[in-house]
Design a protein around this motif. Structure first.
Motif, PDB file in Angstrom:
ATOM      1  N   UNK A 183       0.873  -1.178   0.000  1.00 10.63           N
ATOM      2  CA  UNK A 183       0.000   0.000   0.000  1.00 10.63           C
ATOM      3  C   UNK A 183       0.907   1.225   0.000  1.00 10.63           C
ATOM      4  N   UNK A 184       0.936   1.912  -1.149  1.00  9.73           N
ATOM      5  CA  UNK A 184       1.880   3.023  -1.319  1.00  9.73           C
ATOM      6  C   UNK A 184       1.220   4.389  -1.245  1.00  9.73           C
ATOM      7  N   UNK A 185      -0.090   4.450  -1.492  1.00  5.00           N
ATOM      8  CA  UNK A 185      -0.734   5.756  -1.571  1.00  5.00           C
ATOM      9  C   UNK A 185      -2.168   5.674  -1.062  1.00  5.00           C
ATOM     10  N   UNK A 186      -2.784   6.825  -0.939  1.00  4.61           N
ATOM     11  CA  UNK A 186      -4.143   6.908  -0.397  1.00  4.61           C
ATOM     12  C   UNK A 186      -5.141   6.188  -1.289  1.00  4.61           C
ATOM     13  N   UNK A 187      -5.005   6.314  -2.608  1.00  8.67           N
ATOM     14  CA  UNK A 187      -5.967   5.682  -3.518  1.00  8.67           C
ATOM     15  C   UNK A 187      -5.991   4.169  -3.317  1.00  8.67           C
ATOM     16  N   UNK A 220      -8.127  -8.888   2.761  1.00  6.88           N
ATOM     17  CA  UNK A 220      -7.039  -8.174   2.088  1.00  6.88           C
ATOM     18  C   UNK A 220      -5.739  -8.393   2.859  1.00  6.88           C
ATOM     19  N   UNK A 221      -4.718  -8.845   2.146  1.00  8.64           N
ATOM     20  CA  UNK A 221      -3.385  -8.977   2.726  1.00  8.64           C
ATOM     21  C   UNK A 221      -2.457  -7.999   2.010  1.00  8.64           C
ATOM     22  N   UNK A 222      -1.663  -7.265   2.772  1.00 11.53           N
ATOM     23  CA  UNK A 222      -0.760  -6.313   2.133  1.00 11.53           C
ATOM     24  C   UNK A 222       0.416  -5.989   3.044  1.00 11.53           C
ATOM     25  N   UNK A 223       1.370  -5.212   2.513  1.00  9.83           N
ATOM     26  CA  UNK A 223       2.536  -4.786   3.288  1.00  9.83           C
ATOM     27  C   UNK A 223       2.580  -3.272   3.362  1.00  9.83           C
ATOM     28  N   UNK A 224       3.330  -2.796   4.343  1.00  8.00           N
ATOM     29  CA  UNK A 224       3.496  -1.368   4.567  1.00  8.00           C
ATOM     30  C   UNK A 224       4.905  -1.144   5.112  1.00  8.00           C
ATOM     31  N   UNK A 225       5.541  -0.074   4.710  1.00  3.33           N
ATOM     32  CA  UNK A 225       6.891   0.210   5.188  1.00  3.33           C
ATOM     33  C   UNK A 225       6.830   1.054   6.463  1.00  3.33           C
ATOM     34  N   UNK A 226       6.823   0.387   7.612  1.00  8.33           N
ATOM     35  CA  UNK A 226       6.910   1.094   8.889  1.00  8.33           C
ATOM     36  C   UNK A 226       7.843   0.324   9.809  1.00  8.33           C
ATOM     37  N   UNK A 268       7.386  -0.613  13.035  1.00 11.18           N
ATOM     38  CA  UNK A 268       6.771  -1.637  13.888  1.00 11.18           C
ATOM     39  C   UNK A 268       5.285  -1.714  13.571  1.00 11.18           C
ATOM     40  N   UNK A 269       4.592  -2.619  14.252  1.00 12.29           N
ATOM     41  CA  UNK A 269       3.178  -2.846  13.962  1.00 12.29           C
ATOM     42  C   UNK A 269       2.317  -1.634  14.293  1.00 12.29           C
ATOM     43  N   UNK A 270       2.552  -1.030  15.449  1.00 11.01           N
ATOM     44  CA  UNK A 270       1.708   0.080  15.890  1.00 11.01           C
ATOM     45  C   UNK A 270       1.813   1.285  14.961  1.00 11.01           C
ATOM     46  N   UNK A 271       2.999   1.532  14.431  1.00 15.28           N
ATOM     47  CA  UNK A 271       3.208   2.695  13.565  1.00 15.28           C
ATOM     48  C   UNK A 271       2.421   2.573  12.265  1.00 15.28           C
ATOM     49  N   UNK A 272       2.039   1.354  11.873  1.00 15.63           N
ATOM     50  CA  UNK A 272       1.270   1.177  10.642  1.00 15.63           C
ATOM     51  C   UNK A 272      -0.071   1.889  10.732  1.00 15.63           C
ATOM     52  N   UNK A 273      -0.656   1.916  11.926  1.00 11.47           N
ATOM     53  CA  UNK A 273      -1.945   2.595  12.104  1.00 11.47           C
ATOM     54  C   UNK A 273      -1.808   4.085  11.821  1.00 11.47           C
ATOM     55  N   UNK A 274      -0.813   4.725  12.447  1.00  8.67           N
ATOM     56  CA  UNK A 274      -0.627   6.165  12.229  1.00  8.67           C
ATOM     57  C   UNK A 274      -0.200   6.460  10.793  1.00  8.67           C
ATOM     58  N   UNK A 275       0.517   5.525  10.161  1.00  5.31           N
ATOM     59  CA  UNK A 275       0.922   5.716   8.761  1.00  5.31           C
ATOM     60  C   UNK A 275      -0.305   5.778   7.854  1.00  5.31           C
ATOM     61  N   UNK A 276      -1.258   4.895   8.058  1.00  8.30           N
ATOM     62  CA  UNK A 276      -2.472   4.899   7.242  1.00  8.30           C
ATOM     63  C   UNK A 276      -3.319   6.141   7.518  1.00  8.30           C
ATOM     64  N   UNK A 277      -3.357   6.561   8.775  1.00  8.58           N
ATOM     65  CA  UNK A 277      -4.090   7.794   9.105  1.00  8.58           C
ATOM     66  C   UNK A 277      -3.429   8.992   8.449  1.00  8.58           C
ATOM     67  N   UNK A 278      -2.097   9.019   8.447  1.00  8.80           N
ATOM     68  CA  UNK A 278      -1.373  10.113   7.790  1.00  8.80           C
ATOM     69  C   UNK A 278      -1.631  10.130   6.282  1.00  8.80           C
ATOM     70  N   UNK A 279      -1.825   8.948   5.698  1.00  6.29           N
ATOM     71  CA  UNK A 279      -2.122   8.880   4.263  1.00  6.29           C
ATOM     72  C   UNK A 279      -3.459   9.540   3.955  1.00  6.29           C
TER      73      UNK A 279
END
Length: 569
Positions: A397-401, A416-422, A424-435
Motif C-alpha cells: 500500500x503506497x498511496x491513499x488511492x 485483504x493482505x498487504x505490506x506497509x513500510x513502517x 513496527x506494527x503500531x506505527x502502521x496505524x498512524x501511517x495509514x491515518x497520515x495517508x
C-alpha cells in the motif's frame, strides 16, 4: 553418453532420472534430442536448461552407479600425483585424485560415465582407480585452490579481455554492445552470478566508483565485498547485465528495471535487475530469487508458537485487512506468500497484484504491475473486485488511492493482505491515518498487523556457549524470560562453513498486533503509536525485541544480532 558413455548406459541413466523423480519424461526426451544435435553429454544439457540441479544429478549418478558421493572435506589439502597428472588435463577432464589407498587411487569425477577420462587417469598413474561422483562446484573450487596459480577465475577471465577496453567506449553504444556480447565479458558476468548463488547471496551490487568497480554480495542481510573485475570493464559488464534483462543500453540517464530467468548450476534462478545513474556511471543491483530454496512455510520462516497462533487467527478471518510491516528486505512478501499458501484451498479464489511477482504460487491468480500502461495497484484492485475474489493480496500500500480501495474491498467481504513500510506494527496505524484513511473506516476493517525483521542465525558448526555478565542480564532483563533457569548465550566464532562470519541463514522475529476493542478505541481517540504499542503489550502482544531475546536465549542467534536489528528497551 557422448564423450565416453555408451548409448545403452545413457538410456539407462535417463530412465533412472525419471524413476527417481528428478526429471519429467518429456524433459528427458527434449534433452536427449538436444544432446544429439549439439554433441553434448546428456547431463550437461539437463543442467544447462535448468531441468535438474547439479546436486540432484550427482546424487542420481551416485545411486545409479553405486559409487560414493565426494564431499568438500574429501578433497586434499595439497595436489596429489602432480608428476603423473597435468593440471590442464585434470581441469578439462573434470577429475581430481583425492588420495592413494592400497587398492589404487581414489578419484573424484564430475562424470564417472566418461570412460575416456577414467582410462587416461588409470594409464597415467599405472594403478587401478576408484571413482567417486563429484559435485562440479566442489570440484571447481578444489581445482582453483590447488592449481589456481594465485589467480582467481575473475582475474583469469579479466586478463582475456582487450587491455584497451575502457571508459572511452562508454558513449559508443554499438562498440559497447559488441564488447558486452564477447565471450570473456559474458563469462565474467555469469561467474559473478554463479558465485553469488553459491554464496547464498540475495543481491549483487555492482557499483562503479571513481577509480574502481566495486562488487558486493548481500548474504544473510549484510553486504560483503568480493573480488571485483578491473574498473575498465565497468561499462561492458553493466551493458551485459542490461542486455540480459532486455533493457535499453543506450539509456543511461534514467533508472531501468528488468528481469532475467536463467539456470545456475542446474537450478532455475530469477534475477530482478535495477539500474540507477550515478556520477561515476550506472549502478546495478541484481536481486536473486532462488525458487528451489524458498520455504513458504511459517514454521521454517521462524514463526514459533508465540506468534504463529495469533497470526494464523488473523489469516482465518473471512474479511478485513491483515498488514505485514517492516523495512525493505525484512521478509514481508515472503511472509504473505507463506500465509497465502496456508489458506489457499479449492473453495477460495485468490488474486494478487505485485511489483514484481517474486514467486509463482500454484492455484493463485497473480498480476504484475505495469505503470507504463496504466496497470497500477489501484487500477488492478478495481478490476479485481469484478472477479468475485475471496482473498486479495496487494504487494504494497503506497498511496491513499490504493489504501481507500483496499478498505472498501475489506468492507464488502474480502480478506485483504498487504505490506506497509513502517518500523513496527503500531506505527502502521498512524501511517495509514497520515495517508488520509478515515479512522472509523480503519477500525472497521483492520484485523491485525504483524511487524517483522530478519536476524542472522548462528552457524551450527562453530558457535560457542558462554555465560553473560550480570550487568547485561540486568540491562536486558533476561531473567524475566528464563523462569529461573540459568542463562546461557552463544556467540559467533566463524569457520569455513559460514565464510568466517559466525552466521549462516536467517530467521524472523515478529510482533502480532491484534485489533482489539481497546486498540480500536485508542485509534478513534487519535492516540499516538507509542500508546497503541503500550496497550497491545498490556493485552499480551510479544514485541519483536522480546521475540529476538528469546531466540538469543535459545541459542538461535546472538544478543549482538538482536541489538543490531531492534531496540531493546
Amino acid at each position: 553418453m557422448s564423450n565416453g558413455g555408451s548409448p545403452a548406459t545413457e538410456h539407462s541413466f535417463a530412465e533412472h532420472l525419471v524413476a527417481c523423480g528428478k526429471v519429467q519424461p518429456q524433459a528427458i526426451e527434449r534433452a536427449q534430442h538436444l544432446a544429439v544435435e549439439s554433441h553434448e553429454r546428456l547431463e550437461s544439457v539437463l543442467t544447462r536448461l535448468g531441468l535438474v540441479s547439479e546436486r540432484d544429478l550427482a546424487e542420481a549418478l551416485s545411486q545409479f552407479l553405486h559409487l560414493p558421493l565426494a564431499v568438500a572435506a574429501d578433497y586434499p589439502p595439497q595436489p596429489i600425483l602432480e608428476e603423473q597428472l597435468g593440471r590442464k588435463f585434470l581441469r578439462e577432464a573434470k577429475v581430481l585424485p583425492l588420495r592413494e589407498v592400497p587398492e589404487g587411487v581414489v578419484v573424484a569425477m564430475a562424470n564417472p560415465l566418461d570412460s575416456y577420462a577414467a582410462h587416461a587417469v588409470r594409464f597415467a598413474v599405472g594403478r587401478p582407480i576408484l571413482p567417486q561422483v563429484a559435485l562440479p562446484a566442489d570440484l571447481e573450487a578444489a581445482h582453483e585452490r590447488l592449481y589456481g596459480d594465485g589467480k582467481s577465475g575473475i582475474h583469469q577471465i579479466s586478463g582475456e579481455t582487450d587491455e584497451h577496453v575502457g571508459e572511452s567506449i562508454a558513449d559508443d553504444v554499438d562498440r559497447l554492445k559488441d564488447i558486452a556480447s564477447e565471450a570473456p565479458v559474458i563469462r565474467l558476468v555469469n561467474l559473478l552470478i554463479t558465485q553469488a548463488v553459491e554464496a547464498r547471496a540475495s543481491d549483487i551490487h555492482i557499483e562503479p566508483m571513481e577509480n574502481e568497480l566495486r562488487v558486493r554480495y548481500r548474504v544473510d542481510g549484510v553486504l560483503r565485498p568480493v573480488e571485483s573485475p578491473p574498473h575498465r570493464l565497468a561499462s561492458a559488464m553493466i551493458s551485459r547485465v542490461k542486455i540480459m534483462a532486455k533493457l535499453n543500453i543506450a539509456e543511461r540517464r534514467l533508472g531501468q528495471d528488468g528481469r532475467v530467468a536463467m539456470a545456475v548450476r542446474g537450478k532455475d534462478i530469477d534475477l530482478r535487475v535495477a539500474t540507477t545513474p550515478t556520477i561515476h556511471g550506472e549502478s546495478v543491483v541484481i536481486r536473486i530469487l532462488d525458487r528451489a530454496h524458498v520455504e513458504l512455510d511459517l514454521d521454517s520462516l521462524g514463526f514459533d508458537e508465540s506468534v504463529i497462533t495469533p497470526f494464523r487467527a488473523l489469516c482465518a478471518h473471512p474479511h478485513g485487512i491483515l498488514l505485514v510491516t517492516g523495512p525493505t528486505g525484512s521478509g514481508k512478501t515472503t511472509t504473505l506468500y507463506a500465509a497465502l499458501s496456508a489458506i489457499n484451498t479449492n473453495d477460495k479464489k485468490i488474486l494478487t497484484i505485485e511489483d514484481p511477482v517474486e514467486y509463482q504460487l500454484q492455484g493463485v491468480n497473480q498480476v504484475q504491475v505495469k505503470p507504463q500502461i496504466g496497470l497500477t495497484f489501484a487500477g488492478a484492485l478495481r478490476s479485481f473486485l469484478r472477479h468475485d475474489p475471496d482473498i486479495i493480496m496487494i504487494g504494497e500500500i503506497r498511496d491513499l488511492e490504493t489504501a481507500q480501495i483496499a478498505v472498501q474491498a475489506a468492507l464488502t467481504g474480502h480478506l485483504i493482505l498487504s505490506t506497509l513500510h513502517t518500523n513496527d506494527a503500531a506505527t502502521a496505524v498512524t501511517r495509514l491515518l497520515d495517508m488520509g484513511v478515515e479512522d472509523y473506516l480503519l477500525t472497521s476493517t483492520i484485523n491485525g498487523i504483524a511487524g517483522q525483521r530478519l536476524l542472522r542465525k548462528l552457524c551450527d558448526v562453530c558457535s560457542e556457549a558462554y555465560e553473560p555478565i550480570p550487568e547485561l542480564v540486568r540491562r536486558l532483563k533476561l531473567d524475566r524470560l528464563t523462569e529461573g533457569r540459568s542463562i546461557v548465550l552463544r556467540r559467533a566464532v566463524g569457520c569455513a562453513q559460514c565464510h568466517h562470519t559466525g552466521y549462516r541463514g536467517r530467521t524472523s522475529i515478529v510482533e502480532v498486533l491484534t485489533a482489539t476493542d481497546a486498540i480500536k478505541q485508542a485509534v478513534l481517540k487519535s492516540t499516538d503509536s507509542g500508546q497503541i504499542q503500550k496497550i497491545a503489550v498490556e493485552e499480551g502482544m510479544q514485541t519483536m525485541a522480546t521475540h529476538g531475546l528469546k531466540k538469543a536465549l535459545a541459542g538461535i542467534t546472538t544478543i549482538d544480532e538482536v541489538l543490531r536489528v531492534v531496540t531493546v528497551v
